[in-house]
Design a protein around this motif. Sequence first.
Motif, PDB file in Angstrom:
ATOM      1  N   UNK A 268      40.220  60.268  81.088  1.00  0.00           N
ATOM      2  CA  UNK A 268      40.363  59.277  82.303  1.00  0.00           C
ATOM      3  C   UNK A 268      39.065  58.410  82.345  1.00  0.00           C
ATOM      4  N   UNK A 269      37.942  58.514  81.887  1.00  0.00           N
ATOM      5  CA  UNK A 269      36.728  57.859  82.106  1.00  0.00           C
ATOM      6  C   UNK A 269      36.138  57.291  80.741  1.00  0.00           C
ATOM      7  N   UNK A 270      36.445  57.904  79.595  1.00  0.00           N
ATOM      8  CA  UNK A 270      35.645  57.314  78.331  1.00  0.00           C
ATOM      9  C   UNK A 270      36.117  56.152  77.882  1.00  0.00           C
ATOM     10  N   UNK A 271      35.331  55.305  77.407  1.00  0.00           N
ATOM     11  CA  UNK A 271      35.739  53.870  77.006  1.00  0.00           C
ATOM     12  C   UNK A 271      35.515  53.550  75.459  1.00  0.00           C
ATOM     13  N   UNK A 272      36.077  52.739  74.980  1.00  0.00           N
ATOM     14  CA  UNK A 272      35.953  52.367  73.348  1.00  0.00           C
ATOM     15  C   UNK A 272      36.318  50.943  73.368  1.00  0.00           C
ATOM     16  N   UNK A 273      35.496  50.154  72.718  1.00  0.00           N
ATOM     17  CA  UNK A 273      35.403  48.645  72.341  1.00  0.00           C
ATOM     18  C   UNK A 273      36.816  48.135  71.807  1.00  0.00           C
ATOM     19  N   UNK A 274      37.397  49.057  70.993  1.00  0.00           N
ATOM     20  CA  UNK A 274      38.596  48.703  70.213  1.00  0.00           C
ATOM     21  C   UNK A 274      39.794  48.563  71.398  1.00  0.00           C
ATOM     22  N   UNK A 275      39.954  49.298  72.495  1.00  0.00           N
ATOM     23  CA  UNK A 275      40.813  49.292  73.511  1.00  0.00           C
ATOM     24  C   UNK A 275      40.745  47.995  74.044  1.00  0.00           C
ATOM     25  N   UNK A 276      39.809  47.298  74.200  1.00  0.00           N
ATOM     26  CA  UNK A 276      39.897  46.102  74.581  1.00  0.00           C
ATOM     27  C   UNK A 276      40.206  44.849  73.521  1.00  0.00           C
ATOM     28  N   UNK A 277      39.358  45.010  72.550  1.00  0.00           N
ATOM     29  CA  UNK A 277      39.385  44.046  71.652  1.00  0.00           C
ATOM     30  C   UNK A 277      40.586  43.994  70.764  1.00  0.00           C
ATOM     31  N   UNK A 278      41.360  45.062  70.444  1.00  0.00           N
ATOM     32  CA  UNK A 278      42.561  44.892  69.779  1.00  0.00           C
ATOM     33  C   UNK A 278      43.593  44.240  70.629  1.00  0.00           C
ATOM     34  N   UNK A 279      43.787  44.423  71.788  1.00  0.00           N
ATOM     35  CA  UNK A 279      44.713  43.412  72.703  1.00  0.00           C
ATOM     36  C   UNK A 279      44.683  42.007  72.258  1.00  0.00           C
ATOM     37  N   UNK A 280      43.338  41.645  72.153  1.00  0.00           N
ATOM     38  CA  UNK A 280      43.486  40.165  71.666  1.00  0.00           C
ATOM     39  C   UNK A 280      43.873  39.880  70.312  1.00  0.00           C
ATOM     40  N   UNK A 281      44.096  41.043  69.615  1.00  0.00           N
ATOM     41  CA  UNK A 281      44.629  40.975  68.008  1.00  0.00           C
ATOM     42  C   UNK A 281      46.468  40.871  68.401  1.00  0.00           C
ATOM     43  N   UNK A 282      46.891  41.569  69.167  1.00  0.00           N
ATOM     44  CA  UNK A 282      48.194  41.660  69.596  1.00  0.00           C
ATOM     45  C   UNK A 282      48.888  40.310  70.039  1.00  0.00           C
ATOM     46  N   UNK A 283      47.928  39.593  70.864  1.00  0.00           N
ATOM     47  CA  UNK A 283      48.474  38.538  71.594  1.00  0.00           C
ATOM     48  C   UNK A 283      49.033  37.598  70.565  1.00  0.00           C
ATOM     49  N   UNK A 284      48.215  36.982  69.701  1.00  0.00           N
ATOM     50  CA  UNK A 284      48.576  36.119  68.709  1.00  0.00           C
ATOM     51  C   UNK A 284      49.737  36.603  67.823  1.00  0.00           C
ATOM     52  N   UNK A 285      49.518  38.149  67.364  1.00  0.00           N
ATOM     53  CA  UNK A 285      50.425  38.568  66.657  1.00  0.00           C
ATOM     54  C   UNK A 285      51.905  38.373  67.175  1.00  0.00           C
ATOM     55  N   UNK A 286      52.034  38.840  68.309  1.00  0.00           N
ATOM     56  CA  UNK A 286      53.361  38.822  68.896  1.00  0.00           C
ATOM     57  C   UNK A 286      53.854  37.429  69.144  1.00  0.00           C
ATOM     58  N   UNK A 287      53.167  36.423  69.260  1.00  0.00           N
ATOM     59  CA  UNK A 287      53.470  35.125  69.407  1.00  0.00           C
ATOM     60  C   UNK A 287      54.071  34.580  68.228  1.00  0.00           C
ATOM     61  N   UNK A 288      53.000  35.003  66.909  1.00  0.00           N
ATOM     62  CA  UNK A 288      53.630  34.802  65.556  1.00  0.00           C
ATOM     63  C   UNK A 288      54.836  35.464  65.054  1.00  0.00           C
ATOM     64  N   UNK A 289      54.969  36.739  65.485  1.00  0.00           N
ATOM     65  CA  UNK A 289      56.208  37.440  65.227  1.00  0.00           C
ATOM     66  C   UNK A 289      57.671  36.857  65.857  1.00  0.00           C
ATOM     67  N   UNK A 290      57.370  36.401  66.947  1.00  0.00           N
ATOM     68  CA  UNK A 290      58.710  35.643  67.523  1.00  0.00           C
ATOM     69  C   UNK A 290      59.142  34.646  66.702  1.00  0.00           C
ATOM     70  N   UNK A 291      58.174  33.719  66.422  1.00  0.00           N
ATOM     71  CA  UNK A 291      58.434  32.633  65.511  1.00  0.00           C
ATOM     72  C   UNK A 291      58.819  33.043  63.995  1.00  0.00           C
ATOM     73  N   UNK A 292      58.462  33.941  63.512  1.00  0.00           N
ATOM     74  CA  UNK A 292      59.044  34.631  62.321  1.00  0.00           C
ATOM     75  C   UNK A 292      60.321  35.101  62.160  1.00  0.00           C
ATOM     76  N   UNK A 293      60.546  35.847  63.421  1.00  0.00           N
ATOM     77  CA  UNK A 293      62.033  36.279  63.671  1.00  0.00           C
ATOM     78  C   UNK A 293      63.079  34.908  64.009  1.00  0.00           C
ATOM     79  N   UNK A 294      62.494  34.067  64.540  1.00  0.00           N
ATOM     80  CA  UNK A 294      63.322  33.005  64.632  1.00  0.00           C
ATOM     81  C   UNK A 294      63.619  32.468  63.137  1.00  0.00           C
TER      82      UNK A 294
END
Length: 267
Positions: free
Chosen positions: A66-92
Motif C-alpha cells: 500500500x505505502x512503499x514507493x520505488x523510483x522505477x514505478x514513476x520513471x519507467x512510465x516515461x519510457x513507456x510513453x515514447x515506446x507506445x508512440x514508436x510502436x504504433x508507427x512501426x505497426x503501421x
Amino acid sequence: MWRTLALASAFFPGLFILCIRLLRWAAPGWSLKDRILLSGRLVSTVQATMATVSGITVVLSCKNVVHDRHWLAVEYIWVLVPYMTYDIYVMYLCHWHKSQEKGILEKKHSLASVWSFLLQERLMVTHHLFILIVLTPITQCCLSLQHFRGELGDFFVGCIFTAELSTPFVSLGKILMQLNMQDTLLHKVNGILVLVTFFLCRILLFPFMYAAYARQVGIPLYLVPFRIPLHCNIANASLIAPQLYWFRLICRKAARLYGGSPTHRSR
C-alpha cells in the motif's frame, strides 16, 4: 522525467533502425518488409524485458503493497510513453508493407493506408492509445497525489509492468514463423511458454493485485473493488478485457498447433 523521456524517444527508434541495417548486412536476400518485421519484434522484446525487470524490481522492493514507493514505478512510465508512440508507427509500417506485398494499397502512403491500418489493428491501437492518453495520466496522478491515489502504492504499477513477460515469447513465436520454423520443437515449446506466461502475467495478474491489497489491509477479497478508487477498477477492467480476447485467440492457435496436422497448422 524529461531526460528519461528524451532518451527513450531516441533509444527505441534508434535501435529499430540499427536492427534494420544489421539485417541488411546479415541477410542481404531479405526484403525490406522482412527486415522491418523482424526488427520491430526484436525491439519489442527488448522493451518487454526492460519492463519486466523493472516491474519485478518494484514488486520485490515493496514489502508494504500500500505505502512503499520505488523510483522505477514513476520513471519507467516515461519510457513507456515514447515506446507506445514508436510502436504504433512501426505497426503501421508493417501493415503498409504487408499490404504492398499483397497489392492491396497504393505504392505511396495515404489516408487510405492509415485508415486501413486503423481498421485492421483497431484493438491494438486502442490498447496503446488507452495507455498513452488515459492510463499514463491517471498513474502519474495516483503516484503524485496521496488523496487521489487512494493509498494504492507503486507495488501495483510494478505488477502492471510484469505483464510484459509474455511478449518476448510471443515475439519469438512470430520470428520462428517468419523463418519457416513453425514445425520445430522450439516453436512448440515456445507456444507452451506463451500460454503459461500470458495466463499468469496478463490474466491472473489482476486477481493477484486485488488479493495482495486485501491481505495488506486485512479485508476479504470481495470487498476490494469497493475500497479502492473507482478509476482503478475501470482501468483494470479496461486492461484485462483485451487480454481475455487475446488469450482466447492464443488458445485457439495452440489448439491448431498441438492438435492439427502439419498441413493444417501452416495455414
